[in-house]
Design a protein around this motif. Structure first.
Motif, PDB file in Angstrom:
ATOM      1  N   TYR A  62       2.193   2.171  -3.437  1.00  0.00           N
ATOM      2  CA  TYR A  62       1.044   2.786  -4.326  1.00  0.00           C
ATOM      3  C   TYR A  62       0.921   4.456  -3.921  1.00  0.00           C
ATOM      4  CZ  TYR A  62      -0.374  -1.399  -7.244  1.00  0.00           C
ATOM      5  OH  TYR A  62      -0.429  -2.259  -7.814  1.00  0.00           O
ATOM      6  N   VAL A  63       0.909   4.474  -2.549  1.00  0.00           N
ATOM      7  CA  VAL A  63       0.622   5.790  -2.157  1.00  0.00           C
ATOM      8  C   VAL A  63       1.744   6.535  -2.439  1.00  0.00           C
ATOM      9  CG1 VAL A  63       0.425   7.069   0.190  1.00  0.00           C
ATOM     10  CG2 VAL A  63      -0.793   5.214  -0.157  1.00  0.00           C
ATOM     11  N   LEU A 110      -3.895  -4.754  -3.462  1.00  0.00           N
ATOM     12  CA  LEU A 110      -3.190  -4.473  -2.374  1.00  0.00           C
ATOM     13  C   LEU A 110      -3.649  -5.614  -1.100  1.00  0.00           C
ATOM     14  CD1 LEU A 110      -4.473  -1.052  -1.611  1.00  0.00           C
ATOM     15  CD2 LEU A 110      -2.532  -1.585  -2.478  1.00  0.00           C
ATOM     16  N   THR A 156       0.900  -1.219   0.085  1.00  0.00           N
ATOM     17  CA  THR A 156       0.068   0.133   0.162  1.00  0.00           C
ATOM     18  C   THR A 156       1.131   1.437   0.133  1.00  0.00           C
ATOM     19  OG1 THR A 156      -1.818  -1.196   1.168  1.00  0.00           O
ATOM     20  CG2 THR A 156      -1.918   1.214   1.291  1.00  0.00           C
ATOM     21  N   SER A 187      -8.912   2.486  -6.700  1.00  0.00           N
ATOM     22  CA  SER A 187      -8.951   1.438  -5.892  1.00  0.00           C
ATOM     23  C   SER A 187      -8.099   0.302  -6.599  1.00  0.00           C
ATOM     24  CB  SER A 187     -10.731   0.966  -5.971  1.00  0.00           C
ATOM     25  OG  SER A 187     -11.150   0.740  -7.106  1.00  0.00           O
ATOM     26  N   VAL A 225      -4.048  -2.055   5.308  1.00  0.00           N
ATOM     27  CA  VAL A 225      -3.900  -0.990   4.325  1.00  0.00           C
ATOM     28  C   VAL A 225      -3.887   0.758   4.864  1.00  0.00           C
ATOM     29  CG1 VAL A 225      -5.498   0.516   2.435  1.00  0.00           C
ATOM     30  CG2 VAL A 225      -5.334  -2.353   2.777  1.00  0.00           C
ATOM     31  N   ARG A 226      -4.470   0.810   5.874  1.00  0.00           N
ATOM     32  CA  ARG A 226      -4.352   1.939   6.709  1.00  0.00           C
ATOM     33  C   ARG A 226      -3.003   2.281   7.343  1.00  0.00           C
ATOM     34  NH1 ARG A 226      -9.265   0.191   8.988  1.00  0.00           N
ATOM     35  NH2 ARG A 226      -8.601   0.299  11.304  1.00  0.00           N
ATOM     36  N   GLY A 247      -3.056   3.839   2.966  1.00  0.00           N
ATOM     37  CA  GLY A 247      -4.354   3.892   1.944  1.00  0.00           C
ATOM     38  C   GLY A 247      -5.605   4.229   2.847  1.00  0.00           C
ATOM     39  N   ARG A 296      -6.330   9.342  -3.837  1.00  0.00           N
ATOM     40  CA  ARG A 296      -6.094   8.684  -2.754  1.00  0.00           C
ATOM     41  C   ARG A 296      -5.948   7.119  -3.332  1.00  0.00           C
ATOM     42  NH1 ARG A 296     -10.732  10.348   0.927  1.00  0.00           N
ATOM     43  NH2 ARG A 296     -11.895  10.480  -0.952  1.00  0.00           N
ATOM     44  N   ILE A 297      -5.198   6.222  -2.669  1.00  0.00           N
ATOM     45  CA  ILE A 297      -5.287   4.796  -2.757  1.00  0.00           C
ATOM     46  C   ILE A 297      -6.250   4.165  -1.977  1.00  0.00           C
ATOM     47  CG2 ILE A 297      -3.961   2.740  -2.988  1.00  0.00           C
ATOM     48  CD1 ILE A 297      -3.241   4.865  -5.193  1.00  0.00           C
ATOM     49  N   VAL A 298      -7.386   3.640  -2.338  1.00  0.00           N
ATOM     50  CA  VAL A 298      -8.200   2.733  -1.522  1.00  0.00           C
ATOM     51  C   VAL A 298      -8.091   0.975  -2.097  1.00  0.00           C
ATOM     52  CG1 VAL A 298      -9.642   4.709  -1.612  1.00  0.00           C
ATOM     53  CG2 VAL A 298     -10.357   2.955  -3.204  1.00  0.00           C
ATOM     54  N   ASP A 299      -8.519   0.319  -0.806  1.00  0.00           N
ATOM     55  CA  ASP A 299      -8.723  -1.061  -1.048  1.00  0.00           C
ATOM     56  C   ASP A 299     -10.108  -1.372  -1.648  1.00  0.00           C
ATOM     57  OD1 ASP A 299     -10.540  -0.816   1.091  1.00  0.00           O
ATOM     58  OD2 ASP A 299      -8.913  -1.308   2.619  1.00  0.00           O
TER      59      ASP A 299
END
Length: 281
Positions: free
Chosen positions: A121-122, A267, A118, A263, A150-151, A155, A131-134
């Motif tokens: 990607y960030v 991840l 993650t 998304s 992820v957080r 992310g 923003r990168i999301v799962d």
């Protein structure tokens, strides 16, 4: 640092994993080779650089088998660490330490792998505003742990399940007879706190969707040119989410089109665990 998960959410996963490993007879190797009252001190050490997540899983694995065991964390979840870094030290009954080792390392390594990917990607989209999301493509039974990881990697979490947001996909649209009708029904159903997102696979569907006021539009497998056009068409009327086949090599260009979120199923569904070992000290 990321706000840690309460032990209450982690314990059922750890207990189930320990039960799977210990089986009917327990750790027969430890029972055969190690004295019942022997003590062992160990260090959790990273073999590769990465981002840490899941230290509480390692702690709970040990303390479930030895409630009096000591566990000292030396870094926090979300920390970037170099190869060779010591993440935590522990001391307890030797049989308990050895029996808990694999369960603790499996969960710690898996979650740290998610956090590490993650973060990559960030970092790749830094400065773009995206923003990168799962996604919900998580390991069954581990969703809340993987989304926490992820957080830890910087992310943002998408919906956790089918019950916390409306996401209209292509098959929902087919069942309803079209984008407009699907969004109309969803908005009529949703309470004032529930978001409505609709997936579209072309600019014509996007324009149809925008006329009916969804909160979020998922742009599924759009080309870069179409993503840029979509941003211009939306003009801020809905959050735009790019999705489909995103990789580390393509994510920067996607972010630069001006979409709000990206998304990334990889991840959690294609992650490699971070190599972390347990060393006697």
């Amino acid at each position: 640092m990321t706000e840690p998960l309460p032990d209450l959410l982690i314990e059922p996963v750890v207990r189930a994993a320990l039960a799977e490993d210990l089986g009917r007879a327990g750790d027969v190797t430890a029972l055969a080779c190690v004295e019942a009252d022997a003590r062992l001190s160990v260090a959790f050490a990273a073999r590769k650089a990465g981002v840490v997540s899941g230290l509480a899983c390692a702690r709970l694995a040990l303390q479930t088998l030895d409630p009096e065991a000591r566990f000292e964390t030396l870094v926090g979840d979300g920390a970037r660490i170099a190869a060779g870094a010591v993440l935590a030290r522990a001391e307890g009954n030797a049989r308990a330490v050895l029996s808990a080792e694999r369960t603790g390392l499996n969960l710690l390594g898996r979650m740290s792998g998610v956090a590490t990917l993650t973060r990559a990607y960030v970092d790749a989209v830094e400065g773009t505003g995206a923003r990168i999301v799962d996604t919900r493509k998580t390991t069954p039974g581990l969703r809340h742990l993987e989304k926490y990881a992820v957080r830890c990697g910087g992310g943002v979490n998408h919906r956790f399940g089918l019950d916390d947001a409306i996401l209209i996909k292509d098959n929902h649209i087919a069942a309803c007879g079209g984008v407009a009708e699907a969004v109309r029904r969803a908005k009529a159903f949703a309470g004032h706190l529930m978001k409505v997102e609709v997936e579209v696979d072309g600019l014509d569907q996007l324009e149809d969707a925008l006329r009916h006021g969804p909160d979020v539009v998922m742009l599924d497998n759009f080309s870069l040119a179409d993503l840029r056009t979509a941003v211009g068409l939306a003009k801020g009327r809905a959050v735009l989410e790019a999705s489909g086949g995103v990789t580390l090599e393509t994510v920067r260009a996607i972010a630069e089109t001006g979409v709000d979120v990206i998304s990334v199923g990889a991840l959690t569904h294609s992650v490699m665990s971070l190599d972390i070992g347990l060393d006697a000290i």
